[in-house]
Design a protein around this motif. Sequence first.
Motif, PDB file in Angstrom:
ATOM      1  N   LYS A  94     -15.327 -65.106-137.948  1.00 14.28           N
ATOM      2  CA  LYS A  94     -15.505 -66.149-136.923  1.00 14.28           C
ATOM      3  C   LYS A  94     -17.002 -66.246-136.594  1.00 14.28           C
ATOM      4  CE  LYS A  94     -11.191 -67.329-135.805  1.00 14.28           C
ATOM      5  NZ  LYS A  94     -10.423 -66.949-136.990  1.00 14.28           N
ATOM      6  N   ASP A 286     -12.141 -61.417-136.099  1.00 16.61           N
ATOM      7  CA  ASP A 286     -11.174 -62.474-135.786  1.00 16.61           C
ATOM      8  C   ASP A 286     -10.360 -62.127-134.540  1.00 16.61           C
ATOM      9  OD1 ASP A 286     -12.203 -62.980-138.230  1.00 16.61           O
ATOM     10  OD2 ASP A 286     -10.302 -63.271-139.267  1.00 16.61           O
ATOM     11  N   VAL A 289     -12.054 -63.033-131.221  1.00 20.46           N
ATOM     12  CA  VAL A 289     -12.163 -64.476-130.968  1.00 20.46           C
ATOM     13  C   VAL A 289     -10.779 -65.062-130.700  1.00 20.46           C
ATOM     14  CG1 VAL A 289     -12.931 -66.670-131.963  1.00 20.46           C
ATOM     15  CG2 VAL A 289     -14.246 -64.587-132.366  1.00 20.46           C
ATOM     16  N   ASP A 290      -9.791 -64.652-131.481  1.00 25.86           N
ATOM     17  CA  ASP A 290      -8.436 -65.179-131.273  1.00 25.86           C
ATOM     18  C   ASP A 290      -7.967 -64.875-129.861  1.00 25.86           C
ATOM     19  OD1 ASP A 290      -8.553 -66.051-133.830  1.00 25.86           O
ATOM     20  OD2 ASP A 290      -7.290 -64.465-134.694  1.00 25.86           O
TER      21      ASP A 290
END
Length: 449
Positions: A94, A286, A289-290
């Motif tokens: 990301k 990831d 950020v998710d």
Amino acid sequence: MSHESHLFYQTGARRPVLAEARGIYMWDVEGKRYIDGSSGAMVSNIGHSNPRVLEAMHAQMAKSTFGYRLHFETEPGELLAAKVAALSPEGMEKVFFVSGGSEAVESAIKLARQYAVTVGQGSRWKVISRTPSYHGSTLGALALTGYDPLTAPFLPMMQAMPKIPAPRAWLDGLDINDPATGAHYAAMLEAKIIAEGPDSVLAFIHEPVGGASTGALVPPAGYMQAVREICRRYNVLLIHDEVMSGGGRTGRFYGADHWGVVPDIIAISKGFGAGYSPLGAMIAADRLVDAVLGAGGFMHGHTYAGNPLACAAGLAVLDEIEAGGLIDNAATVGAVLKARLGALMQRYPFIGDVRGKGLLLAFELVSDRQTMAPLPKGLNAYVELVELAYAEGLIIYSRRSRGGIEGDHFMVCPPMITTEAQIDEIMVMLTTALDRFADRLAPTLARIA
Ligand SMILES: Cc1ncc(COP(=O)(O)O)c(C=O)c1O
């Protein structure tokens, strides 16, 4: 220019006016030529005025130079993010664009904090960093910086953050290749986490290969892995500040790739835009950020972030690095330059250490190689030698080596396109400057010998 300038930066000092720059060379308006032996501030990694990068920028300019990220996606932005993700460790895919290194570091600590809040760990806010270090000039990044002259005036305005010593094995008389050395310094991180209270510690940030504050510190054997393990054990996020070491200069795309260590967040800038456009990025795991986006969004952003012109420049820079095999060149030519700098130690007893990786290299001056005692502070060697080299037409970059207080080190970091023949040119100029420096210092050096 002799007229009064309305511009100011750190000091009122004046420099010649830049006329043009090509490859590793720059010319002032008087026609004097310089070798950019430090790539500016370790920025111009692919050299100046690369025709293919300029062409890509012209092509993008003809289409659009700005599209605000809340209004449009852009093709260069998407392509560059995909390229950076492909160059990053698995699971760190990301990408958040910014316009410089300080912004990248601010973004990293704010994402870390928001992640902690999101997963119910709101007690965690302390970011441990090292002394010396440099993480940027904005107040958040400055609070992480371990360099007294830069931080002291602003202390009342910042949240104090815990610090541990950087692993400067050369000063402590320890063997950089001995895993016990790495373990020794990594243990300081664990002790600090425990002392602060593990539930209050959000992250640890460090430069995998050091920049200007340490003079290209290379971590001792085992340090990178041990730090990774300690962070995992205490649920502390690991942030790699690769603002200077990222982008290929060390001979790998990321400095940490030399050790195969994967952090949770990476900050890059400098060589990423390579001087063609203000550009930086935060690359994050990831899962972080998710979680943050899933909980309502990242409460952070900068207006110019991800503008299509900067991203087109960044894409062309990465293409150029790939097409020219410049990361391998940084490794090969860097090894030659490091050996040549090392050989200077025979000639100049006041060079106490040569260190670094690839073309992220530095040498440090001392008054005594055995004790690594610095030169007398009042000599201002870090200014003197830079000026002598500048007079020869060689640009190098210096800092006080001991946390900004005393000591003198010099970054020799030419662009990644530098050839071995150009290393010869650099060495001739540097040797002339060092000879002049030795002459000037002879009385002092005799006194301290
Ligand atoms: C390791 C590191 N982090 C952060 C920064 C800050 O970057 P900028 O000056 O682009 O804000 C620098 C700049 O020298 C740096 O070397």
